[in-house]
Design an enzyme around this catalytic site. Structure first.
Site, PDB file in Angstrom:
ATOM      1  N   CYS A   1       4.539  -1.538 -12.589  1.00  0.00           N
ATOM      2  CA  CYS A   1       3.535  -0.629 -12.000  1.00  0.00           C
ATOM      3  C   CYS A   1       3.986   0.813 -12.199  1.00  0.00           C
ATOM      4  CB  CYS A   1       3.374  -0.906 -10.510  1.00  0.00           C
ATOM      5  SG  CYS A   1       3.041  -2.607 -10.083  1.00  0.00           S
TER       6      CYS A   1
ATOM      7  N   CYS B   1       3.261   3.185 -15.498  1.00  0.00           N
ATOM      8  CA  CYS B   1       2.043   3.984 -15.610  1.00  0.00           C
ATOM      9  C   CYS B   1       1.859   4.917 -14.413  1.00  0.00           C
ATOM     10  CB  CYS B   1       0.813   3.081 -15.713  1.00  0.00           C
ATOM     11  SG  CYS B   1       0.787   2.042 -17.189  1.00  0.00           S
ATOM     12  N   HIS B   2       2.080   4.386 -13.206  1.00  0.00           N
ATOM     13  CA  HIS B   2       1.710   5.131 -11.999  1.00  0.00           C
ATOM     14  C   HIS B   2       2.814   6.046 -11.489  1.00  0.00           C
ATOM     15  CE1 HIS B   2      -2.090   3.015 -11.403  1.00  0.00           C
ATOM     16  NE2 HIS B   2      -1.474   1.905 -11.674  1.00  0.00           N
TER      17      HIS B   2
ATOM     18  N   CYS C   1      -4.861  -4.664 -13.541  1.00  0.00           N
ATOM     19  CA  CYS C   1      -3.727  -3.935 -14.106  1.00  0.00           C
ATOM     20  C   CYS C   1      -2.770  -4.922 -14.774  1.00  0.00           C
ATOM     21  CB  CYS C   1      -2.973  -3.169 -13.019  1.00  0.00           C
ATOM     22  SG  CYS C   1      -3.538  -1.478 -12.777  1.00  0.00           S
TER      23      CYS C   1
ATOM     24  N   CYS D   1     -22.724 -13.128  10.292  1.00  0.00           N
ATOM     25  CA  CYS D   1     -21.630 -12.234  10.691  1.00  0.00           C
ATOM     26  C   CYS D   1     -22.088 -11.352  11.845  1.00  0.00           C
ATOM     27  CB  CYS D   1     -21.220 -11.327   9.536  1.00  0.00           C
ATOM     28  SG  CYS D   1     -20.915 -12.148   7.984  1.00  0.00           S
TER      29      CYS D   1
ATOM     30  N   HIS E   1     -20.201 -10.155  15.253  1.00  0.00           N
ATOM     31  CA  HIS E   1     -19.452  -8.907  15.117  1.00  0.00           C
ATOM     32  C   HIS E   1     -20.304  -7.663  15.347  1.00  0.00           C
ATOM     33  CE1 HIS E   1     -15.871 -11.036  14.025  1.00  0.00           C
ATOM     34  NE2 HIS E   1     -16.585 -11.787  13.222  1.00  0.00           N
TER      35      HIS E   1
ATOM     36  N   CYS F   1     -13.538 -16.940   8.704  1.00  0.00           N
ATOM     37  CA  CYS F   1     -14.782 -16.859   9.462  1.00  0.00           C
ATOM     38  C   CYS F   1     -15.780 -17.879   8.945  1.00  0.00           C
ATOM     39  CB  CYS F   1     -15.386 -15.456   9.340  1.00  0.00           C
ATOM     40  SG  CYS F   1     -14.806 -14.303  10.595  1.00  0.00           S
TER      41      CYS F   1
END
Lengths: 246, 106
Positions: A65, A68-69, A102, A162, A166, A207
Site C-alpha cells: 500500500c 503508491c500511497h 487496489c 430497515c 431503525h 440484520c
C-alpha cells in the site's frame, strides 16, 4: 437538478438532522469508555495489524500500500467519502472493495474475502485517519434512491424493513437493547457481541438474517446502494472508526 | 504470535503508581461451547499471565474461562527507577509469548 434527489431523500427521513444519534450515544457508559480509550479499544489490535500490512508487499508486482500511497496519513478524509462512485466501473465501491481493487488492479494480489481479518485491519487503519471528520458522501443517483427504497422495503419471513426498526422504533427497546438509528459512522467496528471487528456489510447481513431474509451478497448492487443510503443519511456525523458497540 | 498492545504512560513519577493497560488478541474459547455438529470446541484460553519489572514480579495471575475474547488487562505498578516491563502469557496450547516494554521514570 443535482440537489433535487438529496432534497427528496431528506424529505423522506423521519429523523431530523439534529435528532440524529450515533450508536455511541445509545451505548452503555462502559462501552463508551472502551471506545474513548484507544488503549482499551480492542479494535486497535486490528489497527496494529493494518499498520504492519500497510508496508508489506503483496502480490506479483511486489508493491505494498505504501508504495503508491506513502504514509497512511495521506488518506485522511478518504473514509468520509465512501461508498463512492467509480466512473471506470460505473458502479459504487465501498472502502473494503476499494482496498480489494487496489490489490487486484495494482498489486497483482487476490482480493480478500469480506470477513478477512487483513481486509478489516486495512479498512480500520484507513478509517482511523478520518476519525472526528464529518461524513461527506456524495448523494449519487440513481443509487441513492434505490438504497432509500431498499431501506423501506419489507423483507424476510418477519416481513420487516430497515426503517421499521431503525427509524420508526429507534430509541425503543428490542429485548434488553436500545434500537439504534443505524448510522454507519464507526465501521469497521468492534462489536462485543461478535467479539471481533466487523464491517458494515456484516452488520447488514446480521440484520437480514435476523429478519430471516436471505442476505445480499457482499459485492451485490443492493448491499452497495443500501450502504450509500445509510452513509448519506449520516452525512455530517463524525467518523468514530474504529467504534465499539454492544 | 498473537497481537498485543501495551500502553504505559510516557512520563512516570518515581514511587507513584501508574497504570499498565494490555490488550491481547486471543479467542479465549471457553471449552463449554459446541460446534454445529454438536462436538465440544476444545478450551483455548490464556491460562497464565505474569508481569515482571526488571525481574521482580509485579503481577502473577491464573486465568479461567468466562473471560471475553481479546482480553483487556489493567493494573497498577510502582517503579523506583526506569526499567523494562516483561509481560509473559501462556495459553492452553502451551504457547508462551513475552512482550517487553521500556518504562522511563523521571
Amino acid at each position: 437538478m443535482n440537489r433535487l434527489p438529496a432534497l427528496a431523500v431528506a424529505a423522506l427521513l423521519l429523523i431530523g438532522a439534529s435528532d440524529r444519534r450515533s450508536g455511541y450515544d445509545d451505548a452503555s457508559p462502559d462501552t463508551r469508555a472502551m471506545q474513548d480509550d484507544d488503549a482499551a479499544n480492542p479494535a486497535f489490535l486490528w489497527v496494529q495489524q493494518g499498520e504492519a500490512l500497510w508496508s508489506e508487499p503483496a502480490g506479483t508486482t511486489g508493491k505494498s500500500c505504501a508504495t503508491c500511497h506513502g504514509d497512511v496519513t495521506t488518506l485522511r478524509g478518504a473514509a468520509t467519502r465512501y461508498p463512492a462512485f467509480d466512473p471506470q466501473r460505473g458502479r459504487l465501491v465501498t472502502m473494503e472493495q476499494r482496498i480489494n481493487l487496489c490489490r487486484t488492479d495494482h498489486m497483482g494480489a487476490p482480493a480478500l474475502a469480506w470477513d478477512d481479518d487483513r481486509l478489516l485491519s486495512l479498512s480500520a487503519l484507513v478509517g482511523l485517519q478520518s476519525r472526528g471528520m464529518p461524513l461527506a458522501v456524495e448523494p449519487r443517483e440513481p443509487f441513492l434512491s434505490e438504497g432509500a427504497a431498499l431501506f423501506r422495503e419489507r423483507m424476510g419471513q418477519l416481513n420487516l424493513s430497515c426503517a421499521q426498526c431503525h427509524e420508526e422504533r429507534a430509541g425503543e427497546s428490542l429485548g434488553g437493547s436500545v434500537i439504534p438509528q443505524g448510522h454507519p459512522n464507526g465501521y469497521p467496528e468492534y462489536r462485543l457481541e461478535w467479539q471481533g471487528l466487523g464491517s458494515l456489510y456484516r452488520r447488514l447481513r446480521n440484520c437480514m438474517v435476523g429478519v430471516r431474509a436471505e442476505p445480499f451478497s457482499p459485492d451485490s448492487r443492493e448491499a452497495a446502494v443500501l450502504a450509500l443510503f445509510l452513509a448519506v443519511r449520516a452525512n455530517g456525523m463524525r467518523v468514530e472508526t474504529p467504534a465499539v458497540r454492544p | 504470535m498473537v497481537r498485543v498492545l501495551v500502553n504505559v504512560p510516557k512520563q512516570i513519577a518515581a514511587n507513584a503508581p501508574f497504570d499498565v493497560k494490555v490488550l491481547i488478541s486471543h479467542p479465549m474459547e471457553s471449552g463449554q461451547r459446541r460446534d454445529q455438529l454438536g462436538q465440544a470446541i476444545p478450551r483455548d484460553i490464556i491460562n497464565h499471565f505474569i508481569c515482571t519489572l526488571d525481574g521482580e514480579t509485579v503481577l502473577d495471575a491464573d486465568f479461567f474461562p468466562a473471560i471475553a475474547a481479546n482480553p483487556f488487562l489493567s493494573f497498577s505498578v510502582v517503579a523506583e527507577k526506569s526499567g523494562t516491563l516483561a509481560l509473559t502469557f501462556t495459553d492452553d496450547h502451551g504457547v508462551t509469548q513475552t512482550e517487553l516494554v521500556a518504562i522511563t521514570v523521571t
